[in-house]
Scaffold this active site. Structure first.
Site, PDB file in Angstrom:
ATOM      1  N   ALA A   1      -4.353   2.238   5.917  1.00 14.87           N
ATOM      2  CA  ALA A   1      -2.942   2.560   6.149  1.00 14.87           C
ATOM      3  C   ALA A   1      -2.731   2.766   7.643  1.00 14.87           C
ATOM      4  CB  ALA A   1      -2.563   3.821   5.379  1.00 14.87           C
TER       5      ALA A   1
ATOM      6  N   TYR B   1       3.859   8.913   0.192  1.00 13.96           N
ATOM      7  CA  TYR B   1       4.296   8.688   1.563  1.00 13.96           C
ATOM      8  C   TYR B   1       5.772   8.284   1.578  1.00 13.96           C
ATOM      9  CZ  TYR B   1      -0.702   9.125   2.293  1.00 13.96           C
ATOM     10  OH  TYR B   1      -1.990   9.594   2.306  1.00 13.96           O
TER      11      TYR B   1
ATOM     12  N   PRO C   1      -7.449  -0.826   0.999  1.00 14.79           N
ATOM     13  CA  PRO C   1      -7.262  -0.085   2.246  1.00 14.79           C
ATOM     14  C   PRO C   1      -7.705   1.367   2.088  1.00 14.79           C
ATOM     15  CG  PRO C   1      -5.148  -0.574   1.206  1.00 14.79           C
ATOM     16  CD  PRO C   1      -6.178  -1.326   0.447  1.00 14.79           C
TER      17      PRO C   1
ATOM     18  N   ARG D   1     -13.698   3.000  -3.157  1.00 19.40           N
ATOM     19  CA  ARG D   1     -14.911   3.804  -2.971  1.00 19.40           C
ATOM     20  C   ARG D   1     -16.187   3.008  -3.235  1.00 19.40           C
ATOM     21  NH1 ARG D   1     -10.940   7.280  -4.632  1.00 19.40           N
ATOM     22  NH2 ARG D   1     -10.798   9.277  -3.534  1.00 19.40           N
TER      23      ARG D   1
END
Length: 352
Positions: free
Chosen positions: A56, A180, A22, A322
């Site tokens: 996300a 987070y 993600p 990436r």
């Protein structure tokens, strides 16, 4: 284990052990995915990956990292995700989505506009956290969640999971990493509560486990469920791999099928020894000691490197981020490099 062999997770079989990690695109409006997301994610499915994770995706407006994040807190967003999930599935990949709440890292500008906290006059809002502790010395102080706020977070994850099912996703990942909200509750560096959600590990893990339980209410076994963790904060006195192994064992008992093993992100001053495969040992230890399937991620860029991770028994799935931005067709290139036949979509077969 072979990189390009099928693998069964929960009640679903992936066509191979390569996944698109993600990756936030910061390209949505009002939480709505659009043509960018359909092309971005769909091309990786056409590229041959076994599972394609949507970025996300915030479970509530205040849970967004930036105003340009995707969301799944209303029906319009569910309807916008539905054709994207259908396209991914139609081209042989498992459509997956990562559900997230940004916690104290919310209300920031998009990275290419500096990524700094946004004042209210520029569209910002008050971030939420386990404790009123900012991530950086000069950063905004978040609002500590009270019990009612914690219940709202749990309910938001449950509702988003139900919408994910209705939108056609086959795998949910709960984001409990990268500083987070759920990671903030886990780490003693961010969580200084003195109630049932702070202090000892069992208390700091309580919110994540309650979120998992709420998601499982609407996402029943055998539908696969994953959790992304930061295996360490890379800071003395912070969350570490020992606690993460214990957590993984609890999550397995709670009905989690896969631990996605990342690291860091909680504090800005952490020193992360980034190098190829630097997080693979975390996946290996959690897999070995907690007895749960793991995904390895982080500076994995080549077919031989990915195959070596699986051959060593360090993980069950390899996620590339990436590298999939650089090459949507990584899986097809890996198949050619490993001399494994991979059928191309009919419109592309003249090139193979």
């Amino acid at each position: 284990m072979q990189l390009l062999e099928p693998w069964t997770l929960g009640g679903l079989t992936l066509r191979n052990r390569i996944g698109v990690s993600p990756m936030c695109q910061y390209s949505a409006s009002d939480g709505l995915p659009n043509d960018w997301h359909r092309v971005h994610l769909g091309s990786r499915a056409v590229g041959g990956a076994g599972v394609v994770f949507a970025e996300a995706t915030a479970v509530s407006p205040e849970g967004r990292i930036t105003p340009a994040d995707t969301g799944l807190w209303n029906e319009a967003q569910r309807r916008a995700w539905q054709p994207i999930a259908a396209f991914i599935a139609a081209h042989g990949a498992l459509p997956a989505i990562q559900l997230a709440h940004a916690g104290r890292k919310a209300a920031c500008a998009v990275p290419w506009h500096g990524g700094q906290p946004l004042p209210r006059a520029q569209g910002g809002w008050t971030p939420l956290a386990p404790s009123a502790l900012s991530q950086q010395a000069d950063g905004p102080v978040p609002q500590a969640l009270d019990r009612a706020g914690i219940v709202r977070v749990i309910d938001a994850f449950r509702a988003a999971a139900q919408r994910a099912a209705q939108a056609g996703f086959g795998l949910i990942e709960i984001h409990a990493a990268h500083g987070y909200l759920l990671h903030e509750f886990l780490s003693p560096l961010a969580n200084q509560r003195e109630d049932d959600y702070g202090g000892v590990l069992a208390n700091r893990a309580r919110l994540l486990r309650e979120v998992v339980g709420a998601v499982r209410e609407v996402w029943p076994v055998p539908r696969p469920l994953a959790v992304r963790v930061s295996a360490t904060d890379w800071v003395p006195g912070g969350w570490d791999i020992d606690e993460c192994v214990a957590l993984a064992g609890w999550l397995k008992a709670d009905g989690v099928d896969l631990i996605d093993c990342s690291s860091g992100g909680l504090v800005a001053h952490a020193r992360v020894p980034a190098q190829p495969g630097f997080q693979v040992p975390f996946a290996a230890r959690i897999r070995r000691e907690a007895g749960i399937a793991t995904a390895a991620v982080g500076l994995i860029t080549g077919a031989q490197q990915a195959q070596a991770v699986l051959a060593a028994g360090a993980a069950d799935l390899v996620l590339l981020g990436r590298e999939h931005l650089r090459d949507p067709y990584f899986t097809r290139r890996a198949a050619a490099e490993l001399a494994v036949p991979l059928v191309a979509p009919e419109p592309y077969q003249r090139a193979w």
